[in-house]
Design an enzyme around this catalytic site. Structure first.
Site, short mmCIF file in Angstrom:
data_model
loop_
_atom_site.label_atom_id
_atom_site.label_comp_id
_atom_site.label_asym_id
_atom_site.label_seq_id
_atom_site.Cartn_x
_atom_site.Cartn_y
_atom_site.Cartn_z
CB THR A 1 9.84 -37.40 -17.47
OG1 THR A 1 8.49 -37.80 -17.69
CG2 THR A 1 10.13 -37.42 -15.98
CG HIS B 1 17.94 -34.36 -14.40
ND1 HIS B 1 17.97 -33.03 -14.76
CD2 HIS B 1 17.34 -34.99 -15.43
CE1 HIS B 1 17.43 -32.89 -15.96
NE2 HIS B 1 17.04 -34.06 -16.39
CG ASP C 1 12.77 -34.50 -8.87
OD1 ASP C 1 13.98 -34.73 -8.63
OD2 ASP C 1 12.41 -33.87 -9.87
N GLY D 1 13.81 -40.43 -6.35
CA GLY D 1 13.79 -41.57 -5.43
C GLY D 1 12.52 -41.73 -4.62
CB VAL D 2 9.38 -39.79 -4.22
CG1 VAL D 2 8.02 -40.02 -3.55
CG2 VAL D 2 10.09 -38.57 -3.64
NE ARG D 3 11.32 -45.11 -7.74
CZ ARG D 3 11.68 -43.91 -8.19
NH1 ARG D 3 11.05 -42.82 -7.79
NH2 ARG D 3 12.68 -43.78 -9.05
N GLY E 1 9.19 -39.19 -11.03
CA GLY E 1 9.57 -39.25 -12.45
C GLY E 1 9.36 -40.63 -13.03
C1 FMN Z 1 12.99 -40.86 -18.63
C2 FMN Z 1 13.18 -39.54 -17.93
C3 FMN Z 1 13.20 -38.37 -18.67
C4 FMN Z 1 13.41 -37.13 -18.03
N1 FMN Z 1 13.35 -35.97 -18.75
C5 FMN Z 1 13.48 -34.78 -18.10
C6 FMN Z 1 13.31 -33.55 -18.81
O1 FMN Z 1 13.02 -33.53 -20.00
N2 FMN Z 1 13.49 -32.39 -18.11
C7 FMN Z 1 13.79 -32.38 -16.77
O2 FMN Z 1 13.95 -31.31 -16.18
N3 FMN Z 1 13.92 -33.54 -16.08
C8 FMN Z 1 13.76 -34.71 -16.71
N4 FMN Z 1 13.86 -35.88 -15.99
C9 FMN Z 1 14.11 -35.84 -14.52
C10 FMN Z 1 12.79 -35.78 -13.73
O3 FMN Z 1 12.17 -34.53 -13.85
C11 FMN Z 1 13.03 -36.00 -12.23
O4 FMN Z 1 13.99 -35.10 -11.77
C12 FMN Z 1 13.47 -37.43 -11.90
O5 FMN Z 1 12.87 -38.38 -12.73
C13 FMN Z 1 13.11 -37.72 -10.45
O6 FMN Z 1 13.62 -38.95 -10.05
P1 FMN Z 1 12.79 -40.32 -10.03
O7 FMN Z 1 12.74 -40.79 -11.43
O8 FMN Z 1 13.62 -41.18 -9.14
O9 FMN Z 1 11.41 -40.04 -9.47
C14 FMN Z 1 13.63 -37.11 -16.62
C15 FMN Z 1 13.60 -38.30 -15.89
C16 FMN Z 1 13.36 -39.51 -16.53
C17 FMN Z 1 13.29 -40.76 -15.69
#
Ligand code: FMN
Length: 373
Positions: free
Chosen positions: A78, A250, A281, A283-285, A304
């Protein structure tokens, strides 16, 4: 009192963080239907508890592409951790290291990948956003030199997709793009001679199987595709020589009205037939979510948003504690389901809703896909 669940961390982070930063982290694309579905799909899966077994010894450690991690939870890539903490990705890397697990680092991090590698005490993978041949090659070669163990190519961002709540807030990203200090001349970016590095690019350079083949020839590092959602693409990914697939929506942040990630794991696990590792990934909480993902065929999961919550509340220690809460819950779920090792989980471990798709069968094995594999 210390937070006792990830939701406690979420509530505190919401309280602590500036409003626009909070929304940037939390929001999803459009109507946020997929973001919500990422949770409701996990909740729709139920575990099948098994008792009268000795589960005092439980093996939760595993390997991802040959790298040891202490339990099957990783940090998802992220960007801009400055949104949550002044030490940004350095703190996240230390928190992940304290829990002996792996962090994936975003192309668009505030710190450079070299700075994160220096601060890290655990394994790192580099998340690559394709930025055109020259910039991408520069990133991959630097990731190799800095000791990253794999390249995680994000495939599910073919077109810019700012979130509506961020637009309304006129959200401004804090800090710099650490990985582009030397390669990106901001003036060049605006006169069209260079490429802006982030999600605010006016156009994303095309990313196709051709670019994947090019990337495969560029590096010997293992390749993971992040954002694969359906069996057809998963099968193509295997044919093109990837080593892992991170099933991801994502976090529902880019595109709405799709299935959740966890709903697609059985289909993708069946399509790839153990030729590559599958992770998930979005929604894993809860620790029980981790067990559900493993029962459906994933090797590990990634989180994330929760990493920002940990960061906001207590920096590296907060990330570490957030992970430890998941570990404790995962251990509990293993014990209550009579499982002693992540290496040989019993089947069936789950009750799967009947409406999850034609590829489900009575005994929860993914089969009978509606097309040939
Ligand atoms: C604030 C934020 C920024 C993110 N930036 C990226 C990124 O730069 N590259 C990417 O592949 N995924 C990015 N993601 C997606 C995360 O890798 C991941 O897929 C996602 O957060 C998983 O879901 P969760 O937040 O429900 O755990 C981002 C997610 C968040 C919340």
């Amino acid at each position: 009192m210390d937070p006792i669940s990830l939701y406690d961390y979420e509530a505190r982070a919401r309280h602590i963080l500036p409003h626009n930063n909070w929304v940037f982290i939390e929001a999803g694309a459009m109507d946020e239907i997929t973001t919500a579905r990422n949770r409701t799909a996990f909740e729709a899966l139920t575990l099948r508890p098994r008792f009268m077994r000795d589960t005092t010894e439980r093996k939760t450690s595993t390997t991802v592409l040959g790298t040891d991690i202490s339990f099957p939870v990783m940090i998802a890539p992220t960007d801009s951790h400055l949104n949550a903490h002044p030490e940004a990705e350095r703190a996240t890397a230390r928190g992940a290291g304290m829990s002996n697990t792996l962090m994936m680092c975003s192309t668009s991090s505030n710190c450079s990948m070299e700075e994160i590698a220096e601060a890290a005490t655990g394994p790192l993978w580099f998340q690559l956003s394709h930025r055109g041949y020259d910039l991408t090659e520069n990133l991959v070669k630097r990731a190799e030199a800095a000791g990253f163990g794999a390249i995680v190519l994000t495939v599910d961002a073919p077109f810019p997709s700012p979130k509506e709540r961020d637009l309304r807030n006129r959200y401004e990203r804090p800090g710099e793009y650490g990985n582009f200090r030397e390669t990106l001349n901001p003036a060049a970016a605006t006169d069209g001679a260079g490429e802006p590095p982030a999600w605010d690019m006016p156009q994303c350079p095309p990313l196709t199987w051709r670019e994947l083949d090019w990337l495969r020839s560029l590096t010997d590092l293992p390749l993971v595709l992040k954002g694969v959602r359906v069996a057809e693409d998963a099968r193509m990914a295997v044919e093109h020589g990837v080593n892992g697939i991170l099933v991801s929506t994502h976090g529902g942040r880019r595109f709405d009205d799709t299935m959740s990630s966890i709903e697609m794991v059985p289909e993708i696990a069946a399509a790839t037939k153990e030729r590559v590792e599958v992770y998930v990934d979005s929604g894993v909480r809860r620790g029980s979510d981790v067990l559900k993902a493993l029962a459906l065929g994933a090797t590990a999961v990634a989180v994330g948003r929760p990493l920002y919550w940990g960061l906001a509340v207590n920096g590296a220690e907060g990330v570490h504690h957030m992970l430890e809460l998941l570990r404790e819950e995962f251990n509990r779920a293993m014990a209550y389901c009579g499982q002693s090792s992540v290496d040989n989980l019993e089947d069936p471990l789950l009750n799967i809703p009947r409406n999850w798709g034609p590829f489900r069968t009575e005994n929860n094995l993914a089969a009978n896909l509606p097309f040939a594999l």
